[in-house]
Design a protein around this motif. Structure first.
Motif, PDB file in Angstrom:
ATOM      1  N   UNK A   8       0.828  -1.203   0.000  1.00 32.60           N
ATOM      2  CA  UNK A   8       0.000   0.000   0.000  1.00 32.60           C
ATOM      3  C   UNK A   8       0.863   1.253   0.000  1.00 32.60           C
ATOM      4  N   UNK A   9       1.929   1.241   0.778  1.00 30.73           N
ATOM      5  CA  UNK A   9       2.833   2.400   0.820  1.00 30.73           C
ATOM      6  C   UNK A   9       3.546   2.566  -0.515  1.00 30.73           C
ATOM      7  N   UNK A  10       3.978   1.459  -1.114  1.00 32.01           N
ATOM      8  CA  UNK A  10       4.652   1.532  -2.418  1.00 32.01           C
ATOM      9  C   UNK A  10       3.700   2.077  -3.490  1.00 32.01           C
ATOM     10  N   UNK A  11       2.457   1.634  -3.470  1.00 34.41           N
ATOM     11  CA  UNK A  11       1.471   2.146  -4.437  1.00 34.41           C
ATOM     12  C   UNK A  11       1.222   3.633  -4.223  1.00 34.41           C
ATOM     13  N   UNK A  12       1.151   4.057  -2.971  1.00 39.18           N
ATOM     14  CA  UNK A  12       0.934   5.471  -2.677  1.00 39.18           C
ATOM     15  C   UNK A  12       2.101   6.327  -3.142  1.00 39.18           C
ATOM     16  N   UNK A  13       3.306   5.867  -2.891  1.00 42.00           N
ATOM     17  CA  UNK A  13       4.492   6.623  -3.320  1.00 42.00           C
ATOM     18  C   UNK A  13       4.550   6.723  -4.833  1.00 42.00           C
ATOM     19  N   UNK A  14       4.310   5.620  -5.521  1.00 37.53           N
ATOM     20  CA  UNK A  14       4.301   5.630  -6.982  1.00 37.53           C
ATOM     21  C   UNK A  14       3.201   6.536  -7.516  1.00 37.53           C
ATOM     22  N   UNK A  15       2.045   6.543  -6.856  1.00 40.58           N
ATOM     23  CA  UNK A  15       0.941   7.408  -7.277  1.00 40.58           C
ATOM     24  C   UNK A  15       1.320   8.875  -7.146  1.00 40.58           C
ATOM     25  N   UNK A  86      -3.547   6.703 -14.067  1.00 43.88           N
ATOM     26  CA  UNK A  86      -2.713   5.722 -13.366  1.00 43.88           C
ATOM     27  C   UNK A  86      -2.567   6.092 -11.893  1.00 43.88           C
ATOM     28  N   UNK A  87      -2.442   7.385 -11.603  1.00 40.90           N
ATOM     29  CA  UNK A  87      -2.390   7.858 -10.223  1.00 40.90           C
ATOM     30  C   UNK A  87      -3.669   7.496  -9.485  1.00 40.90           C
ATOM     31  N   UNK A  88      -4.802   7.724 -10.106  1.00 34.53           N
ATOM     32  CA  UNK A  88      -6.098   7.404  -9.489  1.00 34.53           C
ATOM     33  C   UNK A  88      -6.213   5.905  -9.209  1.00 34.53           C
ATOM     34  N   UNK A  89      -5.818   5.100 -10.174  1.00 35.99           N
ATOM     35  CA  UNK A  89      -5.907   3.647 -10.009  1.00 35.99           C
ATOM     36  C   UNK A  89      -4.987   3.178  -8.884  1.00 35.99           C
ATOM     37  N   UNK A  90      -3.791   3.709  -8.819  1.00 31.72           N
ATOM     38  CA  UNK A  90      -2.859   3.298  -7.760  1.00 31.72           C
ATOM     39  C   UNK A  90      -3.355   3.717  -6.376  1.00 31.72           C
ATOM     40  N   UNK A  91      -3.956   4.893  -6.284  1.00 33.62           N
ATOM     41  CA  UNK A  91      -4.506   5.314  -4.993  1.00 33.62           C
ATOM     42  C   UNK A  91      -5.651   4.398  -4.578  1.00 33.62           C
ATOM     43  N   UNK A  94      -4.173   1.156  -3.452  1.00 28.56           N
ATOM     44  CA  UNK A  94      -3.544   1.339  -2.139  1.00 28.56           C
ATOM     45  C   UNK A  94      -4.590   1.307  -1.033  1.00 28.56           C
ATOM     46  N   UNK A  95      -5.712   1.985  -1.265  1.00 23.48           N
ATOM     47  CA  UNK A  95      -6.775   1.993  -0.254  1.00 23.48           C
ATOM     48  C   UNK A  95      -7.441   0.626  -0.116  1.00 23.48           C
ATOM     49  N   UNK A  96      -7.533  -0.103  -1.212  1.00 25.32           N
ATOM     50  CA  UNK A  96      -8.145  -1.444  -1.156  1.00 25.32           C
ATOM     51  C   UNK A  96      -7.247  -2.431  -0.415  1.00 25.32           C
ATOM     52  N   UNK A  97      -5.945  -2.282  -0.542  1.00 24.64           N
ATOM     53  CA  UNK A  97      -5.006  -3.185   0.120  1.00 24.64           C
ATOM     54  C   UNK A  97      -5.028  -2.966   1.625  1.00 24.64           C
ATOM     55  N   UNK A  98      -5.144  -1.734   2.036  1.00 24.25           N
ATOM     56  CA  UNK A  98      -5.138  -1.435   3.476  1.00 24.25           C
ATOM     57  C   UNK A  98      -6.367  -2.011   4.067  1.00 24.25           C
TER      58      UNK A  98
END
Length: 98
Positions: A8-15, A86-91, A94-98
């Motif tokens: 989740x943190x990696x997805x947020x940083x990439x986003x 892509x930013x929206x999808x990653x966010x 990230x929220x779904x993983x948490x």
């Protein structure tokens, strides 16, 4: 549990990185609509490098003369939209993983 949090943190940083790149590309697209600003900032080398980094399918697509004397780069705007999606999808991921 820790693996999910790290993903989740990696997805947020990439986003956030993709969002920053999209905003920078948006500013560059607007700046290129005004020839005086782009010339003063000496952005020619940067624009050439970004154009060469784009896929050949969209590189140079949609160069529209702006009413201000510059050029609107539709290819840059299109890549900006793709980066924001892509930013929206990653966010969302990230929220779904948490």
């Amino acid at each position: 549990m820790d693996l999910h949090r790290a993903a989740a943190i990696a997805c947020s940083i990439l986003a956030y990185i993709l969002r920053a790149l999209a905003i920078a590309l948006g500013f560059l697209t607007v700046i290129l609509c005004f020839p005086g600003i782009g010339g003063r900032l000496n952005l020619t080398g940067l624009v050439i490098d970004i154009t060469q980094a784009l896929p050949d399918v969209i590189s140079g697509y949609g160069l529209i003369t702006s009413p201000f004397g510059g050029v609107f780069r539709f290819d840059f705007a299109l890549v900006m939209v793709v980066l924001l999606v892509a930013d929206y999808v990653l966010i969302r991921v990230s929220r779904a993983i948490r």
